[in-house]
Design an enzyme around this catalytic site. Structure first.
Site, PDB file in Angstrom:
ATOM      1  N   VAL A 106       4.530   0.933   1.783  1.00 50.59           N
ATOM      2  CA  VAL A 106       4.685  -0.223   2.431  1.00 50.59           C
ATOM      3  C   VAL A 106       4.692  -1.500   1.724  1.00 50.59           C
ATOM      4  O   VAL A 106       4.046  -1.694   0.611  1.00 50.59           O
ATOM      5  CB  VAL A 106       3.445  -0.343   3.453  1.00 50.59           C
ATOM      6  CG1 VAL A 106       3.829  -1.795   4.334  1.00 50.59           C
ATOM      7  CG2 VAL A 106       3.377   0.727   4.238  1.00 50.59           C
TER       8      VAL A 106
ATOM      9  N   PRO B  73      -8.787   5.364  11.919  1.00 43.93           N
ATOM     10  CA  PRO B  73      -9.085   4.018  11.202  1.00 43.93           C
ATOM     11  C   PRO B  73      -7.782   3.506  10.261  1.00 43.93           C
ATOM     12  O   PRO B  73      -7.677   2.111  10.184  1.00 43.93           O
ATOM     13  CB  PRO B  73     -10.424   3.928  10.724  1.00 43.93           C
ATOM     14  CG  PRO B  73     -11.053   5.067  11.391  1.00 43.93           C
ATOM     15  CD  PRO B  73      -9.800   6.042  11.996  1.00 43.93           C
TER      16      PRO B  73
ATOM     17  N   ASN C 259      -4.854   3.697  10.768  1.00 44.30           N
ATOM     18  CA  ASN C 259      -3.741   3.016  11.565  1.00 44.30           C
ATOM     19  C   ASN C 259      -3.902   2.146  12.471  1.00 44.30           C
ATOM     20  O   ASN C 259      -3.308   1.671  13.288  1.00 44.30           O
ATOM     21  CB  ASN C 259      -2.977   4.396  12.529  1.00 44.30           C
ATOM     22  CG  ASN C 259      -2.234   5.216  11.511  1.00 44.30           C
ATOM     23  OD1 ASN C 259      -1.714   4.861  10.468  1.00 44.30           O
ATOM     24  ND2 ASN C 259      -2.019   6.431  12.214  1.00 44.30           N
TER      25      ASN C 259
ATOM     26  N   GLY D 272       0.708  -1.208   0.018  1.00 44.38           N
ATOM     27  CA  GLY D 272       0.245   0.055  -0.009  1.00 44.38           C
ATOM     28  C   GLY D 272       0.804   1.298  -0.011  1.00 44.38           C
ATOM     29  O   GLY D 272       2.036   1.179   0.401  1.00 44.38           O
TER      30      GLY D 272
ATOM     31  N   GLY E 142       0.801   5.531   1.245  1.00 50.58           N
ATOM     32  CA  GLY E 142       0.112   6.651   1.892  1.00 50.58           C
ATOM     33  C   GLY E 142       0.894   7.944   1.765  1.00 50.58           C
ATOM     34  O   GLY E 142       1.834   8.107   0.703  1.00 50.58           O
ATOM     35  N   GLY E 143       0.579   8.993   2.292  1.00 51.59           N
ATOM     36  CA  GLY E 143       0.984  10.327   2.089  1.00 51.59           C
ATOM     37  C   GLY E 143       2.606  10.320   2.632  1.00 51.59           C
ATOM     38  O   GLY E 143       3.149  11.305   2.165  1.00 51.59           O
TER      39      GLY E 143
ATOM     40  N   ASP F 193      -1.645   9.887  16.420  1.00 48.82           N
ATOM     41  CA  ASP F 193      -2.389   9.962  15.131  1.00 48.82           C
ATOM     42  C   ASP F 193      -3.235   8.588  15.304  1.00 48.82           C
ATOM     43  O   ASP F 193      -3.438   8.072  14.221  1.00 48.82           O
ATOM     44  CB  ASP F 193      -1.212   9.609  14.199  1.00 48.82           C
ATOM     45  CG  ASP F 193      -2.123   9.956  12.743  1.00 48.82           C
ATOM     46  OD1 ASP F 193      -3.400  10.574  12.691  1.00 48.82           O
ATOM     47  OD2 ASP F 193      -1.500   9.506  11.734  1.00 48.82           O
TER      48      ASP F 193
ATOM     49  N   VAL G  69       1.415  -8.212   9.193  1.00 53.46           N
ATOM     50  CA  VAL G  69      -0.263  -8.448   9.451  1.00 53.46           C
ATOM     51  C   VAL G  69      -0.971  -8.651   8.608  1.00 53.46           C
ATOM     52  O   VAL G  69      -1.186  -7.900   7.579  1.00 53.46           O
ATOM     53  CB  VAL G  69      -0.661  -7.289  10.516  1.00 53.46           C
ATOM     54  CG1 VAL G  69      -2.013  -7.766  10.959  1.00 53.46           C
ATOM     55  CG2 VAL G  69       0.193  -7.237  11.715  1.00 53.46           C
TER      56      VAL G  69
ATOM     57  N   ASP H 228       2.230   2.251  13.695  1.00 49.33           N
ATOM     58  CA  ASP H 228       2.534   3.731  13.361  1.00 49.33           C
ATOM     59  C   ASP H 228       2.920   4.355  14.501  1.00 49.33           C
ATOM     60  O   ASP H 228       2.823   5.571  14.965  1.00 49.33           O
ATOM     61  CB  ASP H 228       1.904   4.295  12.399  1.00 49.33           C
ATOM     62  CG  ASP H 228       2.261   4.224  11.016  1.00 49.33           C
ATOM     63  OD1 ASP H 228       2.918   3.205  10.721  1.00 49.33           O
ATOM     64  OD2 ASP H 228       1.467   4.570  10.075  1.00 49.33           O
TER      65      ASP H 228
END
Length: 565
Positions: free
Chosen positions: A20, A140, A142, A13, A15-16, A137, A95, A155
């Site tokens: 990952v 949902p 995270n 995935g 993100g900003g 932070d 995970v 995180d």
């Protein structure tokens, strides 16, 4: 490859902040998740330093509800122009499951699942706050829910690394993501503590119950403004199946003032567990609580204040008349009169159980931390009826009062019952048999006993096969079979590697001495002597060649060659 140890495989995935990847730890032979930070973040040396320190802090946390951080490092990549660029990364537990934000995207989740997911988040926060780590932070995006239903928060520490390297709300939200889960103190740039995580967990609970966060806007600044100045709509007004007892808990968790929220994750978990079993408050009581926490109409108050500031300080506005029209003045006076009369009638028609102060009203005394006997005397003296209920507590000593219902300071009628929750101390569990069992067998036994598997340290033992447990400990202290320890404790294991490290006996040892050492308890191996007639014999016989050196499986056969010509 990263650091010559971690193989980077397919993208999971993006993100900003980072991408990952699925990966493999080639040293330990286990699958991992590898988060590689984006180039714009990596270019900031202050951020890289903070990121490394926070990753080290997070790596010390070991809890089933927290995604483990195994390692952190930095690679240097060279671009097409030959310029070197740093590339920080962290290696985490891999995970398998679903992000909580994907689960919520389908709408409100069932009440039982919403409470279970929130409890899992609070369980992780309970552990991290005791370790001195504030997440900053919680959202949902995270939180993972495994295929087995286990909640995993990830995180930890990264948000602090970002916020300590950012100067404005807009800059920080652009890096971290949505501002929908900001606490008011974060939105204002004030110092934050564990209660900021409590606020964010309350936002997540709100979204689980209703399918949407309480505050939404066109940009992060608009949402941050709502966190600071607006009151949330109680969840039951959006989804009528939500119990009103949860309204009170959510409103309390979303209080603007940190001191009005549950002060710890433990307190939030206890309140969450008790909320569904309590008598639901009336709608008027929920409205009263909302007014107490946020004021009668914070949005209208903020709009009025902004209008007044504009009229008094904005010299670019040109007024078209010296004052408001006379009709407006009389209309305002009439509305104020109607409002005063309405309030007077409402106050005088309230029933006693809806918050009016009745004659002879009494105040529930504060008996928390007292013994039951002392608390009973104090409540009797206050002309109220105490009722004892025992419950386990990890924070309050055995025999002391944990809390009361109604809470201290509540106004009640004479003779009303006060439920007193008395601590039975930490719930204990017996340590099951550990030694000489496999890790999977011990893990199953720990779960049945109400305990958890902690860290695993591998050690050579010449008598045991791979993955067989040697010993166990809790917080560094060894434990024995049947020993009583607090329920929910994490038991750390020392596990056999299934190998021994064999030194090189060639040229420096006699055959007899090498055989003696290999058969001893140090190695417990099977030495075999093989004669080589192609070279001249020595006296005494010396080891010429050894079949295996270094890590070898326990019980292995080791061939020692000696000259016999």
């Amino acid at each position: 490859m990263l650091s010559g140890r971690y193989r980077v495989d397919d993208l999971i995935g993006r993100g900003g902040m980072a991408s990952v990847y699925r990966g493999q730890d080639l040293t330990l032979g286990r699958p991992v998740a590898i988060k590689i930070l984006e180039a714009d973040l990596a270019a900031d040396s202050a951020f890289r330093t903070r990121f490394r320190l926070e990753a080290q802090s997070a790596s010390r946390m070991s809890h089933p509800a927290i995604v483990r951080v195994y390692d952190a490092g930095e690679e240097t990549r060279t671009d097409a122009a030959g310029q070197p660029h740093p590339e920080p990364y962290i290696v985490m537990e891999l995970v398998t499951g679903h992000l909580l934000k994907d689960i919520i995207s389908d709408g409100p989740v069932p009440l039982e699942d919403a409470l279970r997911y929130t409890d899992g988040i609070l369980e992780a926060l309970e552990y991290s706050h005791r370790a001195g780590v504030v997440h900053r932070d919680i959202k949902p995006g995270n939180v993972m829910v495994t295929d087995a239903g286990q909640v995993k928060v990830m995180d930890f520490g990264i948000a602090r690394a970002v916020s300590d390297s950012s100067s404005t709300v807009a800059e920080t939200t652009a890096i971290i993501g949505t501002a929908s889960y900001f606490s008011p103190e974060m939105a204002k740039g004030d110092p934050v503590d564990a209660r900021a995580d409590i606020y964010s967990a309350g936002i997540v609970l709100y979204e689980l119950l209703t399918g949407q966060p309480p505050f939404r806007g066109e940009n992060p600044i608009a949402v941050a403004y709502q966190h600071v100045s607006e009151a949330p709509v109680p969840p039951s007004e959006l989804v009528d199946t939500v119990p009103r007892s949860l309204d009170a808990l959510v409103l309390r968790a979303l209080a603007k003032d940190p001191f009005q929220r549950p002060q710890t994750a433990v307190a939030f978990r206890d309140a969450l567990a008790a909320a569904t079993g309590r008598k639901a408050p009336s709608k008027r009581r929920v409205e009263s609580l909302s007014n107490e926490l946020y004021g009668p109409d914070p949005k209208q108050a903020a709009e009025t204040a902004r209008s007044l500031r504009q009229l008094t300080s904005d010299d670019t506005m040109r007024r078209t008349q010296s004052g408001p029209p006379v009709a407006w003045v009389w209309a305002g006076i009439a509305m104020l009169a109607v409002l005063l009369v309405s309030v007077f009638i409402w106050v005088n028609t309230l029933r006693p159980d809806e918050g009016t102060v009745t004659p002879n009203a009494l105040t529930v005394p504060d008996v928390v931390t007292m013994t039951w006997d002392r608390a009973e005397q104090v409540i009797d003296k206050a002309k109220l009826v105490p009722q004892q209920i025992d419950e386990t507590s990890a924070d309050v000593p055995e025999g002391a009062v944990v809390r009361t219902d109604p809470v201290a300071g509540t106004t009640v009628a004479p003779g009303e019952q006060v439920t007193v929750y008395v601590s039975q101390g930490v719930e204990k569990a017996a340590v099951p048999a550990l030694a000489n069992l496999t890790v999977s067998e011990v893990t199953s036994s720990l779960e049945q006993a109400g305990l958890k598997l902690g860290s695993i340290t591998r050690r050579n033992d010449p008598r045991l096969a791979a993955d067989v447990v040697i010993s166990g400990s809790v917080n560094g202290a060894a434990v024995t079979d049947g020993q009583e320890i607090p329920k929910g404790s994490a038991v750390d294991l020392v596990v056999a590697t299934g190998t021994v490290t064999v030194e090189d006996f060639a040229l420096n040892y006699t055959v007899d001495k090498a055989v003696e050492i290999l058969e001893s308890d140090q190695y417990n191996l099977d030495p075999v002597v093989q004669e080589d007639p192609s070279c001249p014999a020595t006296d005494p016989r010396m080891v010429k060649v050894q079949s295996a050196i270094g890590e070898v499986p326990v019980g292995s056969e080791i061939t020692l060659t000696t000259c016999s010509g």
